[in-house]
Design an enzyme around this catalytic site. Structure first.
Site, mmCIF file in Angstrom:
data_model
loop_
_atom_site.group_PDB
_atom_site.id
_atom_site.type_symbol
_atom_site.label_atom_id
_atom_site.label_comp_id
_atom_site.label_asym_id
_atom_site.label_seq_id
_atom_site.Cartn_x
_atom_site.Cartn_y
_atom_site.Cartn_z
ATOM 1 N N TYR A 96 -4.429 -3.076 1.467
ATOM 2 C CA TYR A 96 -3.689 -1.830 1.633
ATOM 3 C C TYR A 96 -3.931 -1.283 3.047
ATOM 4 O O TYR A 96 -4.820 -1.774 3.757
ATOM 5 C CB TYR A 96 -4.174 -0.840 0.564
ATOM 6 C CG TYR A 96 -3.398 0.434 0.435
ATOM 7 C CD1 TYR A 96 -2.043 0.411 0.127
ATOM 8 C CD2 TYR A 96 -4.019 1.680 0.595
ATOM 9 C CE1 TYR A 96 -1.333 1.591 -0.018
ATOM 10 C CE2 TYR A 96 -3.314 2.865 0.445
ATOM 11 C CZ TYR A 96 -1.969 2.808 0.145
ATOM 12 O OH TYR A 96 -1.272 3.977 0.000
ATOM 13 N N HIS A 97 -3.162 -0.266 3.444
ATOM 14 C CA HIS A 97 -3.283 0.197 4.839
ATOM 15 C C HIS A 97 -4.475 1.136 5.072
ATOM 16 O O HIS A 97 -4.671 1.597 6.204
ATOM 17 C CB HIS A 97 -1.968 0.802 5.332
ATOM 18 C CG HIS A 97 -1.649 2.167 4.812
ATOM 19 N ND1 HIS A 97 -0.636 2.931 5.340
ATOM 20 C CD2 HIS A 97 -2.176 2.919 3.800
ATOM 21 C CE1 HIS A 97 -0.560 4.088 4.705
ATOM 22 N NE2 HIS A 97 -1.484 4.104 3.772
ATOM 23 N N ASP A 172 0.167 8.965 4.648
ATOM 24 C CA ASP A 172 0.529 8.947 3.221
ATOM 25 C C ASP A 172 1.395 10.136 2.800
ATOM 26 O O ASP A 172 1.349 10.559 1.638
ATOM 27 C CB ASP A 172 -0.726 8.910 2.340
ATOM 28 C CG ASP A 172 -1.544 7.638 2.500
ATOM 29 O OD1 ASP A 172 -1.062 6.721 3.173
ATOM 30 O OD2 ASP A 172 -2.653 7.579 1.956
ATOM 31 N N GLU A 175 7.285 8.179 2.098
ATOM 32 C CA GLU A 175 7.364 6.854 1.469
ATOM 33 C C GLU A 175 8.816 6.502 1.167
ATOM 34 O O GLU A 175 9.595 7.353 0.733
ATOM 35 C CB GLU A 175 6.555 6.852 0.173
ATOM 36 C CG GLU A 175 6.654 5.587 -0.654
ATOM 37 C CD GLU A 175 5.863 5.663 -1.948
ATOM 38 O OE1 GLU A 175 6.269 5.029 -2.941
ATOM 39 O OE2 GLU A 175 4.828 6.375 -1.984
ATOM 40 N N GLU A 180 10.952 -1.399 -6.491
ATOM 41 C CA GLU A 180 9.865 -1.118 -7.420
ATOM 42 C C GLU A 180 10.416 -1.479 -8.795
ATOM 43 O O GLU A 180 11.397 -0.863 -9.246
ATOM 44 C CB GLU A 180 9.459 0.358 -7.356
ATOM 45 C CG GLU A 180 8.261 0.701 -8.229
ATOM 46 C CD GLU A 180 7.820 2.153 -8.029
ATOM 47 O OE1 GLU A 180 6.621 2.422 -8.189
ATOM 48 O OE2 GLU A 180 8.680 3.003 -7.713
ATOM 49 N N ARG A 210 -0.389 16.376 0.722
ATOM 50 C CA ARG A 210 -1.610 15.790 0.175
ATOM 51 C C ARG A 210 -2.573 16.836 -0.376
ATOM 52 O O ARG A 210 -3.307 16.571 -1.324
ATOM 53 C CB ARG A 210 -2.325 14.945 1.249
ATOM 54 C CG ARG A 210 -1.497 13.855 1.864
ATOM 55 C CD ARG A 210 -0.724 12.980 0.907
ATOM 56 N NE ARG A 210 -1.541 12.260 -0.061
ATOM 57 C CZ ARG A 210 -1.077 11.314 -0.886
ATOM 58 N NH1 ARG A 210 0.208 11.004 -0.855
ATOM 59 N NH2 ARG A 210 -1.866 10.735 -1.745
ATOM 60 N N ASP A 215 4.328 16.176 -4.884
ATOM 61 C CA ASP A 215 5.102 14.941 -4.749
ATOM 62 C C ASP A 215 6.545 15.203 -5.154
ATOM 63 O O ASP A 215 6.818 15.605 -6.287
ATOM 64 C CB ASP A 215 4.485 13.858 -5.650
ATOM 65 C CG ASP A 215 5.287 12.556 -5.669
ATOM 66 O OD1 ASP A 215 6.220 12.414 -4.858
ATOM 67 O OD2 ASP A 215 4.987 11.702 -6.520
ATOM 68 N N GLU A 290 0.945 -3.752 -8.806
ATOM 69 C CA GLU A 290 -0.006 -2.715 -9.219
ATOM 70 C C GLU A 290 0.208 -2.318 -10.675
ATOM 71 O O GLU A 290 1.302 -2.484 -11.226
ATOM 72 C CB GLU A 290 0.074 -1.496 -8.307
ATOM 73 C CG GLU A 290 1.432 -0.838 -8.237
ATOM 74 C CD GLU A 290 1.495 0.262 -7.178
ATOM 75 O OE1 GLU A 290 1.868 1.397 -7.541
ATOM 76 O OE2 GLU A 290 1.174 -0.017 -5.998
#
Length: 329
Positions: A96-97, A172, A175, A180, A210, A215, A290
């Protein structure tokens, strides 16, 4: 009598002579015309269509053409799970980043991604003595920024796990989900039919704050794409792409067809989490599998018996390609 005979002989000589002369002249006056042979032309061979030359389905814009970006990858090399090698390492980090190990029951592990037989593969296995699952995740070493078209040729895993190709900003907060999807039609542990998900690909994006965590993502019906024939996306490879045209315009393409457009501030960032900037930050490309919390909380997670089928629990990517619109010469 002698006169008469002489005259007759003369007359006959004259007639014969004229006849021969006319005959000769006619032959000499005729031209022999030869018909030329029609040359046989070899049919032109159609140029081979490759992963690079499949036409980009999005419009590059007036006066523009699409320029192939070298960060694209055909995965036509070998990269062992425990030793990826120089060709892989030139473009990808096998994690992951950042150091986050994944959502819910997920534990991303470097040895659960590999390149073999021409495919990037994300495999899943049970963590010993645990309900958690080891999975693969890789991140591009270069970032992308609009305007850009990104397309992957993928085979969704036949599992309740998520098969993903997505973009994420370094902080983050922004996105874009290119693909998906959840391939399985049934969950053994939940004892529940999952065909609704197996027939759909989630085409969406997120705007985050965050702290405190917030979200936003679109929840309209179009964010879960189903085609007219009820394709089960796990059964074959499919091209899935997104044209990130600008901070307030996204176009989603499946197998070269435009299937969804998300445009305008009310669709992209209605809560103004990005202070009017929209989807404007450079993003990493992330490819992974995931186990997502919203599903595992409902027991929609693979059983040991389901995980034992390695092929079903392997997400495959044949290639990923990136194009930028540039001015035509």
């Amino acid at each position: 009598m002698m006169k008469f005979n002489t005259a007759i002989v003369f007359l006959l000589f004259y007639v014969v002579s004229c006849s021969d002369s006319n005959s000769t002249d006619k032959v000499e006056d005729e031209e022999v015309i030869e018909t030329p042979e029609t040359p046989t032309e070899e049919p032109e061979e159609e140029p081979e269509v490759t992963w690079k030359t499949i036409p980009v389905p999005a419009e590059a814009g007036e006066g523009n053409v699409w320029e192939f970006q070298n960060m694209s990858d055909s995965f036509d090399y070998e990269a062992e799970a425990t030793n990826k090698g120089a060709e892989f390492d030139a473009k990808w980090t096998d994690f992951y980043h950042n150091q986050w190990s994944g959502p819910g029951l997920t534990e991303w592990k470097r040895d659960h991604s590999l390149v073999k037989d021409g495919y990037l593969q994300m495999v899943a296995s049970r963590v010993p003595n645990s309900n958690k699952i080891h999975l693969g995740c890789i991140t591009s070493k270069e970032q992308v920024i609009y305007p850009v078209y990104i397309e992957a040729y993928v085979k969704i895993a036949n599992t309740t796990l998520a098969s993903d190709v997505w973009l994420l900003s370094s902080d983050d907060t922004q996105e874009i989900d290119i693909v998906e999807a959840y391939g399985a039609s049934y969950s053994e542990l939940a004892q529940a039919d999952q065909t609704w998900y197996a027939e759909r690909i989630h085409l969406s994006h997120h705007m985050f704050i965050r702290e405190p965590f917030q979200d936003y993502q679109p929840t309209d019906a179009g964010s879960w794409y189903k085609d007219e024939v009820g394709t089960l996306w796990r059964e074959d490879f499919h091209r899935v792409g997104v044209y990130w045209r600008d901070p307030f315009h996204l176009e989603y393409y499946i197998n070269g067809e435009l299937v969804r457009t998300t445009s305008g501030a009310e669709m992209i960032d209605p809560n103004n989490y990005a202070d009017g900037e929209g989807l404007s930050k450079p993003m990493d490309i992330i490819i992974n599998a995931e186990d997502q919390t919203w599903r595992s909380d409902k027991n929609i997670t693979p059983s040991d018996a389901e995980l034992a089928n390695k092929e079903n629990n392997t997400f495959k990517v044949d290639w990923i390609r990136i194009f930028k619109p540039v001015k035509a010469d």
